[in-house]
Write a protein that holds these residues in place. Structure first.
Motif, PDB file in Angstrom:
ATOM      1  N   ASP A 128     -21.060  11.128  -8.180  1.00  0.00           N
ATOM      2  CA  ASP A 128     -21.598  12.573  -7.662  1.00  0.00           C
ATOM      3  C   ASP A 128     -22.979  12.488  -7.367  1.00  0.00           C
ATOM      4  N   ILE A 129     -23.713  11.678  -7.939  1.00  0.00           N
ATOM      5  CA  ILE A 129     -25.366  11.755  -7.707  1.00  0.00           C
ATOM      6  C   ILE A 129     -25.594  10.554  -6.912  1.00  0.00           C
ATOM      7  N   LEU A 130     -25.168   9.490  -7.188  1.00  0.00           N
ATOM      8  CA  LEU A 130     -25.755   8.216  -6.438  1.00  0.00           C
ATOM      9  C   LEU A 130     -24.317   7.291  -6.319  1.00  0.00           C
ATOM     10  N   LYS A 131     -23.859   7.116  -5.203  1.00  0.00           N
ATOM     11  CA  LYS A 131     -22.589   6.081  -5.077  1.00  0.00           C
ATOM     12  C   LYS A 131     -23.174   4.562  -4.418  1.00  0.00           C
ATOM     13  N   PRO A 132     -23.040   3.671  -5.367  1.00  0.00           N
ATOM     14  CA  PRO A 132     -23.492   2.528  -4.701  1.00  0.00           C
ATOM     15  C   PRO A 132     -22.685   1.980  -3.475  1.00  0.00           C
ATOM     16  N   ASP A 133     -23.035   1.066  -2.908  1.00  0.00           N
ATOM     17  CA  ASP A 133     -22.625   0.362  -1.562  1.00  0.00           C
ATOM     18  C   ASP A 133     -21.463  -0.508  -2.097  1.00  0.00           C
TER      19      ASP A 133
END
Length: 407
Positions: A128-133
């Motif tokens: 929800d804060i940072l979604k990796p590729d």
């Protein structure tokens, strides 16, 4: 579910670096604020245990651990306790921070998990804060040799999918053999001998006795529960001999004398030795009693802590019996609860309790340590039968274990 003993639960351990979101994940899985959550790294200092239920697995034990990257002298102790959790984990979950990914800490952890043959899966928290590729996740999966599941403990996104993966990954054999059910046929009768003395807990039975009763009922057999003084009358009143008599180990001699030779006889402790670990290893350990010499060191290990009675089995009776067997004094050390030394090479024998409060993975680890360092290990019930000269008879239900004595 709440009454299921800790040692009878699938142990699922959550590992990761500080502030990766391990505690938040535990809270999301249990739907409770069990683990303390903070933005300050290192909030979790000791393993935290929480009982819950994941269907269709049933009752499980979730274990929250300190960060594997903790620093300083105290941090090193926390990491050591975290790694000790691997000795009892049936299933491991590695939690990754999306901003950090896979580092040497996770790779080292995965190597330790693999050494113990523990099934594992990996998750990336905080999406929800940072979604990796996807490409980045693919690289991490290759580094860990694990499929990675994306989730957010904060929003609960992916939590139900994680539960499904836990069910999928759980080892099929984590419970081991039944306590007694596979030795019975439907309609059999088993007589259980349960002494009621100062060591018996007031108003209840001890755990191995309760588990044996339940397993007998689960396998469509029946049981009669008597005290040692009522055994003879109980056997005489039966229309036909029982399939088996199971006794508290400390009453072996009287029960053996009252039980006909054509009726199988064993003890709760021997049943637990097979259910929780490896009976053949413990029987082989019993043979080492014959080679003990005065002055040898013996370790007595118990899986729980309890108030010791005046004639305590581990502190008083077993040391007395062993001294009598060797005809001289021995050096004894005692450990209890989760304590179990990694270096046991100084001991000539390890005597372990019935392990009713340990899960099977923990007991198998202790047996493996003993085998690796070539130190004989035996449990209470097997030792008592050996000391009293009736071990071969009490292994009647277990022909493979009897063969160990024949070698």
């Amino acid at each position: 579910m709440q009454d299921t003993p800790k040692g009878s639960r699938l142990h699922i351990a959550i590992f990761g670096r500080r502030n990766a979101g391990k505690s938040s994940l535990i809270n999301a899985l249990t739907n409770q604020d069990i683990a303390l959550v903070s933005d300050v790294p290192g909030t979790t200092t000791d393993p935290v245990y929480k009982a819950m239920e994941i269907l269709p697995l049933g009752p499980v034990m979730m274990i929250d651990t300190a960060g594997i990257d903790d620093v300083g002298d105290l941090g090193a102790l926390r990491v050591e306790r975290t790694m000790q959790v691997l000795n009892k984990a049936d299933l491991a979950v590695i939690v990754l921070d999306p901003g950090e990914g896979v580092t040497e800490f996770e790779i080292s952890l995965k190597e330790n998990i693999d050494k113990r043959n523990i099934p594992a899966l990996a998750v990336v928290n905080k999406i929800d804060i940072l979604k990796p590729d996807k490409e980045v996740v693919a690289v991490w999966e290759k580094e860990l040799d694990l499929r990675i599941h994306l989730l957010s403990a904060q929003t609960k996104l992916g939590i139900e999918e994680l539960k499904r993966l836990l069910i999928e990954k759980a080892p099929a054999d984590w419970e081991g053999t039944p306590v007694i059910g596979d030795l019975l046929n439907g309609g059999d009768t088993v007589v259980l001998v349960v002494p009621i003395d100062t060591a018996a807990p007031k108003g209840r039975l001890i755990l191995p006795q309760v588990q044996t009763i339940r397993d007998i009922l689960d396998h469509d057999a029946s049981c009669i529960v008597v005290k040692e003084r009522e055994l003879k009358d109980a056997l005489a009143n039966l229309r036909q001999p029982p399939r088996m008599v199971v006794t508290d180990s400390q009453e072996f001699l009287k029960v053996a004398a009252d039980t006909p030779d054509d009726v199988l006889l064993t003890s709760f402790s021997i049943l637990m030795a097979r259910h929780k670990g490896d009976l053949e290893t413990l029987v082989a350990g019993a043979k080492a009693i014959d080679t003990l010499q005065p002055g040898d060191k013996v370790l007595i290990a118990e899986g729980c802590t309890h108030h010791r009675q005046a004639d305590d089995i581990g502190k008083v009776k077993i040391p007395r019996w062993l001294r009598q067997a060797v005809g001289g004094d021995l050096q004894f050390d005692w450990v209890s609860g989760m304590q179990f030394p990694q270096d046991i090479s100084q001991y000539s024998l390890i005597v372990h309790c019935g392990s009713c409060m340990l899960n099977r993975r923990e007991m198998l680890y202790r047996l493996a340590v003993a085998r690796e360092q070539q130190v004989p290990i035996v449990n209470y019930g097997v030792l008592i039968a050996k000391i009293h000269g009736i071990l071969y008879r009490t292994l009647g239900p277990f022909p493979l274990a009897q063969m160990i004595l024949d070698e």
